[in-house]
Design an enzyme around this catalytic site. Structure first.
Site, PDB file in Angstrom:
ATOM      1  N   HIS A 267      -8.270  -4.444   9.978  1.00  0.00           N
ATOM      2  CA  HIS A 267      -7.559  -3.983   8.486  1.00  0.00           C
ATOM      3  C   HIS A 267      -6.317  -5.120   7.553  1.00  0.00           C
ATOM      4  O   HIS A 267      -5.464  -5.314   8.823  1.00  0.00           O
ATOM      5  CB  HIS A 267      -6.987  -2.635   8.288  1.00  0.00           C
ATOM      6  CG  HIS A 267      -6.178  -2.072   8.939  1.00  0.00           C
ATOM      7  ND1 HIS A 267      -6.134  -0.630   9.189  1.00  0.00           N
ATOM      8  CD2 HIS A 267      -4.437  -2.656   8.356  1.00  0.00           C
ATOM      9  CE1 HIS A 267      -5.196  -0.365   9.987  1.00  0.00           C
ATOM     10  NE2 HIS A 267      -3.812  -1.712   9.480  1.00  0.00           N
TER      11      HIS A 267
ATOM     12  N   ASP B 104       0.778  -1.303   0.045  1.00  0.00           N
ATOM     13  CA  ASP B 104       0.081   0.545   0.433  1.00  0.00           C
ATOM     14  C   ASP B 104       0.870   0.983   0.037  1.00  0.00           C
ATOM     15  O   ASP B 104       2.201   1.064  -0.445  1.00  0.00           O
ATOM     16  CB  ASP B 104      -0.983   0.013   1.273  1.00  0.00           C
ATOM     17  CG  ASP B 104       0.025  -0.980   2.341  1.00  0.00           C
ATOM     18  OD1 ASP B 104       0.598  -0.409   2.066  1.00  0.00           O
ATOM     19  OD2 ASP B 104      -1.542  -1.306   3.077  1.00  0.00           O
TER      20      ASP B 104
ATOM     21  N   GLU C 271     -10.083  -1.449   4.277  1.00  0.00           N
ATOM     22  CA  GLU C 271     -10.347  -0.965   6.374  1.00  0.00           C
ATOM     23  C   GLU C 271     -12.059  -1.994   6.232  1.00  0.00           C
ATOM     24  O   GLU C 271     -12.154  -2.832   5.082  1.00  0.00           O
ATOM     25  CB  GLU C 271     -10.900   0.143   6.564  1.00  0.00           C
ATOM     26  CG  GLU C 271      -9.253   1.043   6.435  1.00  0.00           C
ATOM     27  CD  GLU C 271      -8.717   1.139   7.899  1.00  0.00           C
ATOM     28  OE1 GLU C 271      -8.935   0.163   8.821  1.00  0.00           O
ATOM     29  OE2 GLU C 271      -8.045   2.239   8.532  1.00  0.00           O
TER      30      GLU C 271
ATOM     31  N   ASP D 156      -7.859  -2.806  14.256  1.00  0.00           N
ATOM     32  CA  ASP D 156      -9.873  -2.865  13.447  1.00  0.00           C
ATOM     33  C   ASP D 156      -9.325  -4.168  12.700  1.00  0.00           C
ATOM     34  O   ASP D 156     -10.282  -4.045  11.926  1.00  0.00           O
ATOM     35  CB  ASP D 156     -10.067  -1.377  12.842  1.00  0.00           C
ATOM     36  CG  ASP D 156      -9.286  -1.209  11.694  1.00  0.00           C
ATOM     37  OD1 ASP D 156      -8.314  -1.882  11.420  1.00  0.00           O
ATOM     38  OD2 ASP D 156      -9.126   0.297  11.377  1.00  0.00           O
TER      39      ASP D 156
HETATM   40  C1  F6R Z   1       1.036  -2.030   6.463  1.00  0.00           C
HETATM   41  C2  F6R Z   1       0.279  -2.387   6.109  1.00  0.00           C
HETATM   42  C3  F6R Z   1      -0.954  -2.255   7.267  1.00  0.00           C
HETATM   43  C4  F6R Z   1      -0.247  -2.725   8.357  1.00  0.00           C
HETATM   44  C5  F6R Z   1      -0.777  -1.904   9.893  1.00  0.00           C
HETATM   45  C6  F6R Z   1       0.191  -3.135  11.325  1.00  0.00           C
HETATM   46  O1  F6R Z   1       1.778  -1.832   4.957  1.00  0.00           O
HETATM   47  O2  F6R Z   1      -1.034  -2.879   5.004  1.00  0.00           O
HETATM   48  O3  F6R Z   1      -1.497  -3.371   7.209  1.00  0.00           O
HETATM   49  O4  F6R Z   1       0.434  -4.323   8.765  1.00  0.00           O
HETATM   50  O5  F6R Z   1      -1.521  -1.413   9.524  1.00  0.00           O
HETATM   51  O6  F6R Z   1       0.735  -1.650  11.363  1.00  0.00           O
HETATM   52  P1  F6R Z   1       1.653  -2.051  12.436  1.00  0.00           P
HETATM   53  O7  F6R Z   1       3.065  -3.194  11.737  1.00  0.00           O
HETATM   54  O8  F6R Z   1       2.666  -0.969  12.348  1.00  0.00           O
HETATM   55  O9  F6R Z   1       1.132  -2.586  13.308  1.00  0.00           O
END
Ligand code: F6R
Length: 259
Positions: free
Chosen positions: A137, A66, A142, A135
């Site tokens: 995702h 992303d 989301e 959440d």
């Molecule tokens: C990042 C991504 C997100 C993260 C998620 C967890 O490229 O796609 O899905 O993996 O927000 O983030 P952290 O690891 O910072 O808790």
């Protein structure tokens, strides 16, 4: 789906690095890379292996999951910059072999369609590293994202912007929009490797793994995939109802089987 409960985040990082090492040693490979805090230990481990015994990525291509909309590639928090700083800039990927979405693209639909084309042209993703949002995702899909969604623009929830504010000066600096691989896109990778560490992820992990497959928990899309490894530390596993079963099964896993 295989759920592997490991004692510490360092064990999660080593096990994930083992899977990636095994893949890149097979020859030309395509990795899907996540950003954020969770995979940092894995990236550090891979960098160390590259330095110690020349584990090489020169036959590997990588695709980011992303990107923030509105951040130029050179912005320190663009995922282009983050992945270079955290991982790819410290090993031997060939120039042009690490691909990301352009968050400044004028035509997001064309950009995301083209990105899907690049993944397909590379032969698809062999191993996709994933983190999970509090959440639920996956990528930046989301809640209420379609299980069949493709790479597209999405709006971040308030919670995700708040969670990611630590990387910016102020929460208002966190972009509202992102380009993200869709759940349908992610599900086409041949092996999904979800990493989660820390108590803050425990509810999301339990919902994803043991809850119903539901758009309200995008990571429950993992249940629809034939080859998923979920690597969690004790804290992230703490809300799993069947954790004894998972530990027992992993403890008796035949050595030849691999992940
Ligand atoms: C990042 C991504 C997100 C993260 C998620 C967890 O490229 O796609 O899905 O993996 O927000 O983030 P952290 O690891 O910072 O808790």
């Amino acid at each position: 789906m295989e759920i592997i409960i490991l004692a510490t985040p360092a064990d999660v990082a080593r096990t994930a690095a083992d899977v990636i090492e095994q893949q890149v040693r097979l020859g030309p490979s395509v990795l899907g890379l996540a950003t954020g805090s969770t995979p940092l230990g894995t990236y550090r481990e891979l960098i160390e292996r590259h330095r110690k015994y020349r584990l090489s990525f020169n036959q590997t291509q990588a695709f980011l999951l992303d990107e923030y909309v509105g951040l130029p590639t050179a912005h320190p928090q663009s995922y282009h910059s983050v992945i270079r700083a955290d991982f790819t800039g410290s090993v031997d990927f060939r120039p042009g072999s690490v691909h990301g979405l352009n968050g400044m693209a004028g035509d997001a639909e064309a950009e995301t369609a083209e990105y899907e084309g690049h993944i397909a042209a590379a032969g698809g993703i062999d191993v996709q590293l994933l983190g999970i949002g509090a959440d639920g995702h996956l990528g930046f899909n989301e809640p209420m994202s379609s299980m069949s969604s493709r790479t597209r623009i999405k709006t971040l929830t308030r919670q995700t912007r708040q969670d990611n504010a630590r990387f910016f000066t102020h929460v208002d600096d966190v972009p509202n929009h992102v380009l993200t691989q869709g759940l349908g896109t992610i599900r086409e990778a041949r092996h999904l490797l979800l990493l989660a560490t820390g108590r803050a992820k425990a509810e999301a992990v339990a919902a994803a793994v043991e809850g119903p497959v539901a758009a309200s928990c995008p990571a429950s899309a993992l249940q629809l995939h034939p080859h998923v490894s979920v690597l969690v530390d004790e804290a992230a596993a703490s809300q799993l109802a069947h954790r004894e079963y998972y530990s027992d099964t992993y403890g008796r896993k035949p050595a030849w089987q691999g992940l």
